[in-house]
Design an enzyme around this catalytic site. Structure first.
Site, PDB file in Angstrom:
ATOM      1  N   HIS A 169      -6.573  -1.853 -57.812  1.00  0.00           N
ATOM      2  CA  HIS A 169      -7.327  -2.384 -56.485  1.00  0.00           C
ATOM      3  C   HIS A 169      -8.309  -3.240 -56.718  1.00  0.00           C
ATOM      4  CE1 HIS A 169      -8.775  -1.095 -52.396  1.00  0.00           C
ATOM      5  NE2 HIS A 169     -10.045  -1.575 -53.038  1.00  0.00           N
TER       6      HIS A 169
ATOM      7  N   MET B 230     -12.034   2.999 -44.894  1.00  0.00           N
ATOM      8  CA  MET B 230     -13.319   3.236 -45.747  1.00  0.00           C
ATOM      9  C   MET B 230     -14.260   4.151 -45.538  1.00  0.00           C
ATOM     10  SD  MET B 230     -13.005  -0.077 -47.434  1.00  0.00           S
ATOM     11  CE  MET B 230     -14.719   0.441 -48.149  1.00  0.00           C
TER      12      MET B 230
ATOM     13  N   MET C 254     -14.763 -10.052 -52.130  1.00  0.00           N
ATOM     14  CA  MET C 254     -15.835 -10.154 -51.265  1.00  0.00           C
ATOM     15  C   MET C 254     -16.643 -11.796 -51.140  1.00  0.00           C
ATOM     16  SD  MET C 254     -18.100  -6.808 -52.135  1.00  0.00           S
ATOM     17  CE  MET C 254     -17.094  -5.389 -52.751  1.00  0.00           C
TER      18      MET C 254
ATOM     19  N   HIS D 116      -7.825  -5.977 -51.633  1.00  0.00           N
ATOM     20  CA  HIS D 116      -8.500  -5.503 -50.344  1.00  0.00           C
ATOM     21  C   HIS D 116      -9.476  -6.612 -50.189  1.00  0.00           C
ATOM     22  CE1 HIS D 116     -11.871  -2.543 -48.953  1.00  0.00           C
ATOM     23  NE2 HIS D 116     -11.536  -3.270 -48.072  1.00  0.00           N
TER      24      HIS D 116
ATOM     25  N   MET E 204     -12.228  -8.379 -48.099  1.00  0.00           N
ATOM     26  CA  MET E 204     -13.602  -8.382 -47.429  1.00  0.00           C
ATOM     27  C   MET E 204     -14.141  -9.702 -47.161  1.00  0.00           C
ATOM     28  SD  MET E 204     -14.687  -4.779 -49.200  1.00  0.00           S
ATOM     29  CE  MET E 204     -13.782  -5.138 -50.749  1.00  0.00           C
TER      30      MET E 204
ATOM     31  N   SER F 199     -10.683   0.948 -58.654  1.00  0.00           N
ATOM     32  CA  SER F 199     -11.049  -0.452 -58.282  1.00  0.00           C
ATOM     33  C   SER F 199     -11.706  -1.049 -59.504  1.00  0.00           C
ATOM     34  CB  SER F 199     -12.109   0.025 -57.085  1.00  0.00           C
ATOM     35  OG  SER F 199     -12.705  -1.238 -57.061  1.00  0.00           O
TER      36      SER F 199
ATOM     37  N   ASP G  38     -10.980  -5.777 -55.204  1.00  0.00           N
ATOM     38  CA  ASP G  38     -12.015  -6.010 -54.197  1.00  0.00           C
ATOM     39  C   ASP G  38     -12.562  -7.384 -54.093  1.00  0.00           C
ATOM     40  OD1 ASP G  38     -12.297  -3.404 -52.775  1.00  0.00           O
ATOM     41  OD2 ASP G  38     -13.056  -2.838 -54.841  1.00  0.00           O
TER      42      ASP G  38
ATOM     43  N   ASP H 145     -11.242   4.701 -49.455  1.00  0.00           N
ATOM     44  CA  ASP H 145     -11.812   3.670 -50.459  1.00  0.00           C
ATOM     45  C   ASP H 145     -13.352   4.100 -50.210  1.00  0.00           C
ATOM     46  OD1 ASP H 145     -12.618   1.907 -52.023  1.00  0.00           O
ATOM     47  OD2 ASP H 145     -11.953   0.103 -50.839  1.00  0.00           O
TER      48      ASP H 145
HETATM   49  C1  DX5 Z   1     -16.496  -1.050 -51.671  1.00  0.00           C
HETATM   50  C2  DX5 Z   1     -14.931  -1.222 -52.212  1.00  0.00           C
HETATM   51  C3  DX5 Z   1     -14.397  -0.126 -52.986  1.00  0.00           C
HETATM   52  C4  DX5 Z   1     -15.300   0.156 -54.338  1.00  0.00           C
HETATM   53  C5  DX5 Z   1     -15.421   1.699 -54.245  1.00  0.00           C
HETATM   54  O1  DX5 Z   1     -16.624  -2.180 -50.801  1.00  0.00           O
HETATM   55  O2  DX5 Z   1     -14.008  -1.601 -51.278  1.00  0.00           O
HETATM   56  O3  DX5 Z   1     -13.171  -0.284 -53.652  1.00  0.00           O
HETATM   57  O4  DX5 Z   1     -14.929  -0.296 -55.429  1.00  0.00           O
HETATM   58  O5  DX5 Z   1     -16.451   2.009 -55.381  1.00  0.00           O
HETATM   59  P1  DX5 Z   1     -16.470   3.685 -55.591  1.00  0.00           P
HETATM   60  O6  DX5 Z   1     -15.095   4.475 -55.949  1.00  0.00           O
HETATM   61  O7  DX5 Z   1     -17.448   3.596 -56.809  1.00  0.00           O
HETATM   62  O8  DX5 Z   1     -17.251   4.146 -54.244  1.00  0.00           O
HETATM   63 ZN    ZN Z   2     -11.875  -1.709 -51.936  1.00  0.00          ZN
END
Ligand code: DX5
Ligand code: ZN
Length: 225
Positions: free
Chosen positions: A35, A139, A39, A68, A70, A10, A37, A175
């Site tokens: 990956h 998650m 947000m 991903h 969010m 990620s 993210d 994740d």
């Molecule tokens: C959190 C993200 C993850 C995040 C995971 O909302 O969806 O992808 O980067 O981070 P780690 O592996 O550090 O828990």
């Molecule tokens: Zn993620």
């Protein structure tokens, strides 16, 4: 059944000041998917990047972009991620009232649709969309931040979803808080695709970190069989 172990770093944990370089580095270090993210400060209490950033890093790797989302709503932005070069797009059950429509939209734009469950979303929420997804993302932390602690109750959900998937060619992705100690547990429960932010990027030894995660995951798979 899809059982190959996939490691998806990620880039939330990457150095944002040199994102292209970071993407190339994890590609060369053995990442299977990248990956990403997304947000919005509304669905989750953090803001990251949008389609323009995805587009900017696209030339830096040929590996699949696992986007991903969010964000809520999702649908108005899905086409922009397709244009930016996303290969897979994951939407959260909790992000809107019309999950089935979002999944159809993603597929209609030539991408692989996936559905994600937050820690409080029950597995039953995806029963009627399983034939429409290429991957399910469980998650194992509350979405929003990297570096959080793995929530062990999610192992039961991973196990239940692996059962629900049956023989369908669906990746079961996890994740949040995936490290050397938790990787074997999630794979033993039935996961085959592991997202890791801090586990890959922290310490800077990307190839070593990815190889170690893969080995830990393989140990979990041996325990499963
Ligand atoms: C959190 C993200 C993850 C995040 C995971 O909302 O969806 O992808 O980067 O981070 P780690 O592996 O550090 O828990
Ligand atoms: Zn993620």
């Amino acid at each position: 059944m899809t059982h190959d172990i996939i490691i998806a770093p990620s880039i939330l944990s990457a150095d944002f000041a040199k994102l292209g370089e970071e993407v190339r580095a994890v590609d060369e270090a053995g990442a299977d998917w990248i990956h990403i993210d997304i947000m919005d400060g509304h669905f989750v209490p953090n803001i990251t990047m949008g389609p323009d950033v995805v587009k900017a890093i696209r030339p830096h790797t040929k590996k699949p972009f696992d986007v991903h989302l969010m964000i809520a709503p999702c649908d108005p932005f899905v086409a922009a991620f397709a244009e930016a070069g996303a290969d897979m797009v994951t939407v959260h059950v909790a992000a809107g009232p019309h999950l089935d429509r979002s999944l159809q939209l993603i597929r209609s734009l030539g991408m692989k649709p996936g559905v994600s469950l937050t820690p409080s979303t029950p597995e039953s929420a995806i029963a009627y969309v399983l034939d429409k997804v290429d991957h399910v993302l469980v998650m194992t932390v509350n979405p929003g931040f990297g570096g959080q602690t793995f929530i062990p109750e999610q192992l039961r959900k991973i196990r239940a979803i692996r059962e629900m998937i049956g023989r369908r060619p669906i990746h079961l992705e996890v994740d949040g808080g995936i490290h050397l100690e938790t990787a074997p547990l999630v794979v033993e429960a039935g996961a085959n695709a592991l997202v890791s932010g801090s586990g890959v990027f922290d310490g800077g030894r990307y190839a070593e970190n990815i190889a170690a995660l893969r080995n830990a995951a393989l140990a979990g798979r041996t325990a499963r069989v």
